[in-house]
Scaffold this active site. Structure first.
Site, PDB file in Angstrom:
ATOM      1  N   CYS A   1     -17.812 -93.016-150.895  1.00  0.00           N
ATOM      2  CA  CYS A   1     -18.106 -93.164-152.310  1.00  0.00           C
ATOM      3  C   CYS A   1     -18.390 -94.627-152.631  1.00  0.00           C
ATOM      4  O   CYS A   1     -18.092 -95.518-151.846  1.00  0.00           O
ATOM      5  CB  CYS A   1     -16.932 -92.677-153.150  1.00  0.00           C
ATOM      6  SG  CYS A   1     -16.427 -90.983-152.785  1.00  0.00           S
TER       7      CYS A   1
ATOM      8  N   ARG B   1     -24.120 -94.447-150.992  1.00  0.00           N
ATOM      9  CA  ARG B   1     -22.805 -94.102-150.465  1.00  0.00           C
ATOM     10  C   ARG B   1     -22.337 -92.722-150.919  1.00  0.00           C
ATOM     11  O   ARG B   1     -21.349 -92.194-150.400  1.00  0.00           O
ATOM     12  CB  ARG B   1     -21.771 -95.146-150.888  1.00  0.00           C
ATOM     13  CG  ARG B   1     -22.066 -96.549-150.409  1.00  0.00           C
ATOM     14  CD  ARG B   1     -21.010 -97.520-150.887  1.00  0.00           C
ATOM     15  NE  ARG B   1     -19.723 -97.216-150.291  1.00  0.00           N
ATOM     16  CZ  ARG B   1     -19.297 -97.688-149.129  1.00  0.00           C
ATOM     17  NH1 ARG B   1     -20.078 -98.484-148.420  1.00  0.00           N
ATOM     18  NH2 ARG B   1     -18.110 -97.380-148.672  1.00  0.00           N
TER      19      ARG B   1
ATOM     20  N   GLU C   1     -32.515 -89.174-130.946  1.00  0.00           N
ATOM     21  CA  GLU C   1     -32.634 -89.817-132.255  1.00  0.00           C
ATOM     22  C   GLU C   1     -33.721 -89.160-133.097  1.00  0.00           C
ATOM     23  O   GLU C   1     -33.548 -88.944-134.300  1.00  0.00           O
ATOM     24  CB  GLU C   1     -32.921 -91.307-132.079  1.00  0.00           C
ATOM     25  CG  GLU C   1     -33.167 -92.078-133.365  1.00  0.00           C
ATOM     26  CD  GLU C   1     -31.992 -92.072-134.325  1.00  0.00           C
ATOM     27  OE1 GLU C   1     -32.176 -92.458-135.499  1.00  0.00           O
ATOM     28  OE2 GLU C   1     -30.869 -91.662-133.930  1.00  0.00           O
TER      29      GLU C   1
ATOM     30  N   GLU D   1     -31.720 -84.439-140.250  1.00  0.00           N
ATOM     31  CA  GLU D   1     -31.141 -85.099-141.427  1.00  0.00           C
ATOM     32  C   GLU D   1     -31.971 -84.911-142.682  1.00  0.00           C
ATOM     33  O   GLU D   1     -31.422 -84.623-143.756  1.00  0.00           O
ATOM     34  CB  GLU D   1     -30.993 -86.609-141.154  1.00  0.00           C
ATOM     35  CG  GLU D   1     -29.815 -86.985-140.291  1.00  0.00           C
ATOM     36  CD  GLU D   1     -29.731 -88.481-140.086  1.00  0.00           C
ATOM     37  OE1 GLU D   1     -28.670 -89.064-140.383  1.00  0.00           O
ATOM     38  OE2 GLU D   1     -30.731 -89.079-139.637  1.00  0.00           O
TER      39      GLU D   1
ATOM     40  N   HIS E   1     -33.012 -75.447-116.406  1.00  0.00           N
ATOM     41  CA  HIS E   1     -31.625 -74.987-116.435  1.00  0.00           C
ATOM     42  C   HIS E   1     -31.277 -74.298-117.752  1.00  0.00           C
ATOM     43  O   HIS E   1     -30.104 -74.243-118.133  1.00  0.00           O
ATOM     44  CB  HIS E   1     -30.680 -76.166-116.187  1.00  0.00           C
ATOM     45  CG  HIS E   1     -30.880 -76.798-114.851  1.00  0.00           C
ATOM     46  ND1 HIS E   1     -30.381 -76.261-113.683  1.00  0.00           N
ATOM     47  CD2 HIS E   1     -31.555 -77.919-114.489  1.00  0.00           C
ATOM     48  CE1 HIS E   1     -30.726 -77.035-112.661  1.00  0.00           C
ATOM     49  NE2 HIS E   1     -31.448 -78.045-113.123  1.00  0.00           N
TER      50      HIS E   1
ATOM     51  N   LYS F   1     -24.334 -92.349-146.540  1.00  0.00           N
ATOM     52  CA  LYS F   1     -24.756 -93.429-145.661  1.00  0.00           C
ATOM     53  C   LYS F   1     -23.606 -93.965-144.824  1.00  0.00           C
ATOM     54  O   LYS F   1     -23.727 -94.155-143.622  1.00  0.00           O
ATOM     55  CB  LYS F   1     -25.356 -94.551-146.501  1.00  0.00           C
ATOM     56  CG  LYS F   1     -25.900 -95.723-145.687  1.00  0.00           C
ATOM     57  CD  LYS F   1     -27.122 -95.319-144.897  1.00  0.00           C
ATOM     58  CE  LYS F   1     -27.764 -96.491-144.206  1.00  0.00           C
ATOM     59  NZ  LYS F   1     -28.881 -96.074-143.356  1.00  0.00           N
TER      60      LYS F   1
END
Length: 693
Positions: A2, A33, A566, A573, A589, A688
């Site tokens: 927060c 935040r 990434e 996201e 595999h 964040k």
């Protein structure tokens, strides 16, 4: 998680409108935040029948813009009234306890009369015990939050201690209250009983105090004296332990004694002073560059005379913030994420600025130079991080093994702690975090430090917990990153770790050719990134083809396995599409069963040591009617002939190709999210800075 912001103007006349605008602007700077609800607490017009300050709370579900509209739609606030001294507190929330709504928003209050109101960042792990204790004494709870126990606990302590014949100070109440709290917190409290005063405390969550005054500030540090039970102790002597009350079984709550008071400018009575309390420096930089970063268990209070008083057995440095206001502005970009992607040519230069001497093939990391000999004697290197920072560690592991000739272990901080991993005194442990406040990474740091490891930090935030608790470190200097999905911090962390490897290998004659090759690659890296960014329109066209897909596979190997991880994380996201980064060596595999003409597939195939093996994986994909989108080197016609679509990036030294290859994936994730009309900068359910486990 927060964002906290508070503003106190002491003997500095401000209209209520000005004060509320300051609070709202502070929250807007901190909205990265948390952004599911927000609220402010301030002094409303005094009632005709009393002298109390009449604390008003205005709270709303949604972003700060919703709160702003709500505040200025009210007609009973008397915006034009001028206030000589006033305290306002504000909060933007990322929900942990209770759904996002007005009742669960902060500030939380002690009761219907708003005697004590508190904003809080963190988690109180023993709040249920405190809640039960207070409910047994007649307190009625309104919200589902853990925070609500704090103002009610302070009200209970106030009533109890006042009944004994002496009104406690606001600071003393906070000190007594936090001895009962377990968990992580940063708190700011104001009270109807203490007009013009504010108190803040911190344990585990970030909090700073900014100071602005027309009067000369005598010192650039605040010496802080610690005392307990009326006895002062020098900063060199540890204070005695204070026993915690067992709330669940106690009939009464009794706090410990107060820390002693110290006036920040004791020689002159401050006439005009303003204080800013915030979770992050970006919220105060437009007001002042003088700040105090609070340490764990600090209590900072501004009393009625306008003096700031702190209590810690150390000397706290007051930092001058180098962040420029314009760096946190969106500029001409539609989203912060897009701006930060396009800032990478500059941000990686800033990471290298003053450190890379290209003409002399020399690297100087000022934060590490006194400790390099210690690191060279180590048994192994540990790179510990979470999320994107973890991927930057994976991306550079192979190079660090090559340049340091030491075993390099990469760990997810949460798993590292779950396993109670053995740590040795000749280990060097790196802790990587954009914010420097990531809870799991910070806890892993303390775990390693307690066992004698040499701990090093890599962060993007000056004054963060990791930067202050490690022995040395590297600030990546990527600039403020507002978008929740990290982009430029990843590439700057990548570069910082590469530079560390170059420093460690400086005395190795056999590695000088390799070092020169890498340094030459770093010198051209900014220009190479600018060239990759020119692919933006082509990447958007690919995003339009992929936007209806339910799943996306990204595969590569060697240096670019981390690129796949990434890239997949970025897609998850911001676009909410299922995406998976796969080591292409593992294709046979299991993952090969997913490949057909309908499965979206991206392959990273750059000319490095595993290029031939990646070609084998490409053959396996195309043999199953797969339609791969390939990220390849410029002019690689052999690969392009088998691609459904391809994106060409400049060829550079193998260990740096991951930086160039990840940028198209960042842009792809961004464009898919925009086409899907998602909130790119504030994706759902995320924040964040992850300051709780």
């Amino acid at each position: 998680m927060c964002g906290i912001f508070a503003y106190l103007n002491h003997l500095t006349p401000r209209t209520r409108k000005y004060i509320l605008e300051i609070l709202i602007k502070g929250l807007q700077r901190l909205e990265y935040r948390g952004y599911d609800s927000a609220g402010v607490g301030f002094d409303g017009p005094k009632p005709d029948n009393g002298t109390k300050t009449n604390i008003r709370l205005v709270k709303s579900k949604g972003k700060v813009a919703v709160l702003n509209s709500l505040i200025f739609s009210k007609e009973d606030i008397a915006f034009s009234e001028e206030l000589q001294t006033h305290v306002g507190i504000a909060h933007t929330r990322w929900a942990t306890h209770g759904v996002p709504n007005e009742v669960n928003s902060h500030p939380q209050r002690s009761g219907v009369n708003n005697e004590f109101v508190v904003v809080h960042n963190g988690i109180i792990t023993n709040y249920k015990d405190i809640k039960n204790f207070l409910e047994q004494r007649g307190f009625v709870f309104e919200s589902e939050t853990d925070t609500e126990v704090i103002p009610k606990l302070m009200k209970y302590l106030y009533d109890t201690e006042s009944a004994e014949g002496e009104k406690p100070s606001l600071r003393l109440l906070m000190e007594h209250a936090i001895t009962q709290l377990e968990g992580a917190f940063a708190l700011v409290c104001k009270s109807d009983y203490y007009p013009g005063e504010v108190v803040a405390a911190r344990r585990g969550s970030p909090l700073l105090v900014g100071i602005k005054s027309s009067q000369h500030v005598v010192t650039d540090s605040v010496p802080v004296v610690f005392s307990r039970m009326g006895k002062d102790f020098s900063p060199l002597s540890p204070p005695p332990c204070v026993d915690k009350v067992d709330i669940a079984n106690s009939e009464t709550l009794k706090g410990a004694g107060s820390t002693s008071h110290f006036d920040i400018d004791a020689r002159d009575e401050p006439k005009h002073v303003e204080y800013f309390f915030a979770s992050d420096a970006s919220a105060v930089i437009e007001h002042t560059d003088k700040v105090i970063y609070l340490e764990d268990n600090d209590v900072a209070a501004v009393s009625g005379d306008g003096f700031l008083k702190c209590g810690r057995p150390i000397t706290q440095d007051r930092h001058t913030i180098k962040t420029k206001l314009q760096e946190i502005m969106k500029g001409n970009y539609s989203h912060f994420m897009l701006k930060e992607i396009f800032e990478q040519p500059e941000s990686i230069v800033n990471t290298m600025r003053g450190r890379m001497q290209f003409d002399h093939c020399k690297v100087v990391l000022g934060g590490l130079k006194d400790h390099i000999a210690t690191m060279r004697r180590s048994r192994r290197l540990l790179l510990i991080a979470c999320g994107t920072s973890y991927h930057s560690a994976v991306a550079t592991r192979q190079l660090l093994e090559e340049l340091t000739e030491l075993p390099v272990v990469v760990e997810l901080a949460s798993d590292f702690l779950d396993r109670s991993t053995p740590i040795f005194r000749d280990d060097v442990a790196f802790f990587i975090s954009q914010s420097g406040e990531t809870a799991d990474t910070l806890n892993a740091l303390r775990y390693c430090k307690a066992r004698g490891a040499f701990v090093v930090g890599i962060t993007n935030t000056v004054g963060s917990s990791i930067s202050r608790e490690t022995y040395c470190g590297v600030h990546i200097n990527a600039g403020p990153e507002i978008g929740v999905a990290s982009t430029k911090a990843y590439t700057s962390q990548f570069v910082a770790l590469v530079m560390f490897g170059l420093v460690m290998s400086e005395d190795r004659v056999s590695l000088q050719g390799r070092r020169k090759e890498i340094i030459d690659g770093l010198s051209r890296l900014s220009a190479n990134i600018e060239e990759v960014l020119k692919l933006d329109s082509k990447i958007r066209a690919i995003a339009e083809e992929l936007v209806e897909q339910k799943s996306l596979i990204i595969m590569g190997r060697g240096y670019n396995f981390a690129t796949c991880l990434e890239g997949a994380l970025k897609v998850k996201e911001v676009s909410y599409m299922h995406s998976e980064g796969i080591m292409s060596g593992e294709l046979k595999h299991g993952p090969l069963a997913l490949i057909d003409e309908k499965m979206a597939c991206i392959m990273v195939m750059l000319k490095d040591g595993v290029y031939g093996k990646c070609q084998n994986a490409l053959e396996q994909v195309t043999a199953r009617s797969g339609r791969p989108i390939i990220i390849c080197c410029k002019g690689d016609t052999a690969v392009q002939a088998k691609a459904y679509r391809y994106l060409e990036v400049p060829q550079t030294v193998d260990c740096l190709q991951g930086i160039l290859a990840v940028i198209p994936l960042q842009l792809l994730a961004f464009h898919i999210a925009v086409i899907r009309k998602h909130d790119v900068d504030c994706p759902r359910n995320l924040a964040k800075s992850v300051t709780v486990e």
